[in-house]
Write a protein that holds these residues in place. Structure first.
Motif, short mmCIF file in Angstrom:
data_model
loop_
_atom_site.label_atom_id
_atom_site.label_comp_id
_atom_site.label_asym_id
_atom_site.label_seq_id
_atom_site.Cartn_x
_atom_site.Cartn_y
_atom_site.Cartn_z
N TRP A 106 128.66 10.86 35.07
CA TRP A 106 129.83 10.24 35.73
C TRP A 106 130.86 9.81 34.70
O TRP A 106 132.05 9.67 34.99
CB TRP A 106 129.31 9.07 36.55
N LEU A 124 124.64 8.50 36.25
CA LEU A 124 125.61 7.56 35.68
C LEU A 124 126.15 8.05 34.34
O LEU A 124 127.30 7.76 33.99
CB LEU A 124 124.99 6.17 35.55
N PHE A 143 136.06 3.49 42.05
CA PHE A 143 134.70 2.93 42.06
C PHE A 143 134.59 1.92 40.93
O PHE A 143 134.83 2.24 39.77
CB PHE A 143 133.68 4.06 41.85
N LEU A 154 124.65 -1.27 43.51
CA LEU A 154 125.35 -1.46 44.78
C LEU A 154 124.43 -2.04 45.85
O LEU A 154 124.85 -2.27 46.98
CB LEU A 154 125.86 -0.11 45.28
O1 LIG Z 1 123.38 1.66 40.34
C1 LIG Z 1 124.55 1.87 40.52
C2 LIG Z 1 125.04 3.03 41.17
C3 LIG Z 1 126.21 3.53 40.80
C4 LIG Z 1 126.73 4.69 41.42
C5 LIG Z 1 127.79 5.37 40.94
O2 LIG Z 1 128.38 5.05 39.81
C6 LIG Z 1 128.35 6.48 41.65
O3 LIG Z 1 127.90 6.84 42.73
O4 LIG Z 1 129.30 7.05 41.09
#
Ligand SMILES: O=C/C=C/C=C(\O)C(=O)O
Ligand SMILES: NC(=O)c1ccc[n+]([C@@H]2O[C@H](COP(=O)([O-])OP(=O)(O)OC[C@H]3O[C@@H](n4cnc5c(N)ncnc54)[C@H](O)[C@@H]3O)[C@@H](O)[C@H]2O)c1
Length: 501
Positions: free
Chosen positions: A178, A175, A471, A304
């Motif tokens: 990301w 994360l 997302f 998610l």
């Molecule tokens: O716990 C949350 C997961 C988030 C996943 C993402 O932000 C991703 O796969 O980019």
């Protein structure tokens, strides 16, 4: 235990207990008002001591990031930045085992999971945005003018500036990168505040940044807590130009308040109370496999993840029995062992929270299909923060367990009869992050997908990620979208140039 902790510059060599440092202006610095303990959730053992940044340390980091905007980073072409980010990805892969060990120690998640998701995605995030920045386009508009000569408008993109990156503990490297990868690709500089529960991999990344040729001050890491600590000092620092945050909705509100001062933009990825909709015409094997992951992966600590499972009545009993068997097959224990499929929760504090919902479910009259307590494990894992994977039925839609995000390995299964009714139930939530729909009828799948009020819908899958796609969450699950060009929109400022011809 400490011998398993990877040694890196951020850890004081020779010290009995490893000590992490902040990473500021390309150097590891242990400054701070105090330090706190980082413990392995599977055993409770001490991993390292972490400095807590005071406001002076935060100020140093933000000022270093501000200076770096004007240094070589700010003058580099997109191609040069892209090439450096590829080296960062390569650097993570070259030290894969070190990152893996550190992530498993900090989170307690099974090595099998982190080696498939967390660490490869940490590297992939840099590669995908290294590509993305090379294909980023802007608009042009020709316009008529009274003199007949016209004018040409074109937009150019520039970095926003210093970005504060505040991260949670559930997928720490994934994360954080990301956000960091697109921010850097666009020419920004960052100050990262990792979760106090999982400070190690963000610190290790400092070394990779130096080796890859990222100039000092471009990537900074400061440690500490949220309120009245590093998180608050960072997000309220007046020289921060934008804030990107992933974490709880309530923290998101505090961050928005901090961002309001100085009118700074925010990107928020927040909590969820996600539903899985399982129709009688699903492929049952696929649905069981997918819903098992959605409920129990990472011990239920995935934003998610599914905590509400709606199953069409004709297959309700069969589905419930099969999900129970799948839950009971999960193997808790040493996360470094290949056979372990269920890690602990992140901390004893979080376990208390999850167990309070287990108690509430009972009090609210749930039928416990499986679990509900703490698994019996040998030492040293008996001291870890494990809970049993848990399935309930019979809870009402307005029970706390059905409305609030628990962030544990648990779900309530509810039968339904009508498509419209189950869509209404799925949407009856203050959150709107993700849904999975299980059906072999693709017309139904598209019809339902268009009506669920969430940012991310999977049909016959879960957590299948194409990193170019939008997302994020709707309602209280967030503001903005990450991924592909959507990340670039947040990390750049568009400026229009109008040229009179
Ligand atoms: O716990 C949350 C997961 C988030 C996943 C993402 O932000 C991703 O796969 O980019
Ligand atoms: N939507 C998504 O993409 C996504 C992804 C992962 C996790 N999450 C959510 O994250 C939560 C779990 O993570 P968590 O418990 O670490 O979240 P959290 O909100 O408690 O903490 C996240 C980060 O914010 C910091 N923080 C806390 N208070 C702050 C404040 N007042 N000012 C500035 N910083 C502050 C923390 O120190 C930590 O680094 C769950 O709600 C989960 O759904 C969402």
């Amino acid at each position: 235990m400490n011998s398993a902790v990877p040694r890196y510059q951020g850890a004081a060599a020779g010290a009995e207990t490893a000590r992490l440092s902040h990473f500021i202006d390309g150097r590891f610095v242990p400054a701070g008002r105090s330090s706190f303990e980082n413990r392995h959730p599977a055993t409770g053992e001490l991993i390292n001591l972490v400095p807590e940044a005071d406001s002076a340390a935060i100020d140093d980091a933000v000022k270093a990031a501000k200076r770096a905007l004007k240094g070589p980073w700010g003058k580099m072409s997109e191609q040069q930045r892209s090439a450096i980010l590829r080296k960062v990805a390569d650097g993570i892969m070259a030290r894969f085992d070190d990152f893996l060990a550190a992530e498993v120690l900090d989170t307690g998640k099974p090595k099998s999971l982190a080696s498939h998701i967390d660490i490869p995605r940490g590297a992939a995030n840099f590669n995908v945005f290294a590509d993305q920045v090379l294909t980023l386009s802007t608009e042009t508009f020709r316009m008529a003018t009274p003199d007949g000569a016209g004018a040409l408008n074109y937009a150019i993109r520039g970095p926003r500036g210093v970005i504060a990156v505040v991260c949670p503990w559930n997928l720490p490297l994934l994360l954080m990168t990301w956000k960091v990868a697109p921010a850097l690709a666009c020419g920004n500089t960052v100050v990262v505040k990792p979760s106090e529960e999982t400070p190690t991999t963000a610190t290790m990344l400092g070394e990779i940044m130096n080796e890859a040729g990222v100039p000092p001050g471009v990537y900074n890491v400061v440690h500490g807590f949220g309120e009245d600590s590093a998180g608050e000092y960072l997000t309220s620092h007046p020289q921060v130009d934008g804030i990107t945050f992933t974490g709880e909705t309530r923290t998101g509100e505090a961050i928005m308040r901090a961002a309001a001062k100085g009118v700074r933009p925010v990107s928020l990825e927040l909590g969820g109370k996600n539903a899985s909709l399982v129709f009688a015409d699903c492929d049952m094997d696929k649905a069981i496999e997918g819903v098992t992951r959605a409920v129990f992966a990472n011990c239920g600590q995935v934003c998610l993840g599914t905590e509400r499972v709606y199953v069409e009545r004709p297959i309700f009993d069969q589905f419930t029995q099969r999900l129970k068997l799948a839950a009971e097959k999960l193997k808790p224990g040493n996360p470094f062992e290949a056979s372990t499929t269920l890690g602990p929760l992140i901390s004893q504090v979080h376990r208390d929270k999850v167990l309070s919902y287990y108690a509430k479910a009972k009090a609210e009259g749930a039928e416990i299909i499986t679990g509900g307590g703490i698994p019996e494990l040998p030492t040293p894992y008996s001291a870890g923060s494990f809970v049993e994977p848990t399935i309930w039925t019979g809870l009402s839609e307005d029970s706390a367990v059905m409305r609030e995000e628990i962030f544990g390995p648990c779900c309530n299964i509810v039968p339904f009869d009508e498509e419209d009714a189950v869509i209404a139930l799925a949407n009856d939530s203050p959150y709107g992050l993700a849904t999975s729909i299980w059906t072999e009828n693709l017309t139904r799948a598209h019809r339902v997908a268009a009506q669920v009020e969430v940012g991310i819908t999977w049909v016959n899958s879960w957590f299948l990620r194409d990193l170019r796609t939008p997302f994020g969450g709707s309602k209280q699950s967030g503001i903005g979208r990450e991924g592909g060009v959507h990340s670039m929109e947040f990390y750049t400022e568009l400026r229009n140039v109008c040229v009179k011809l």
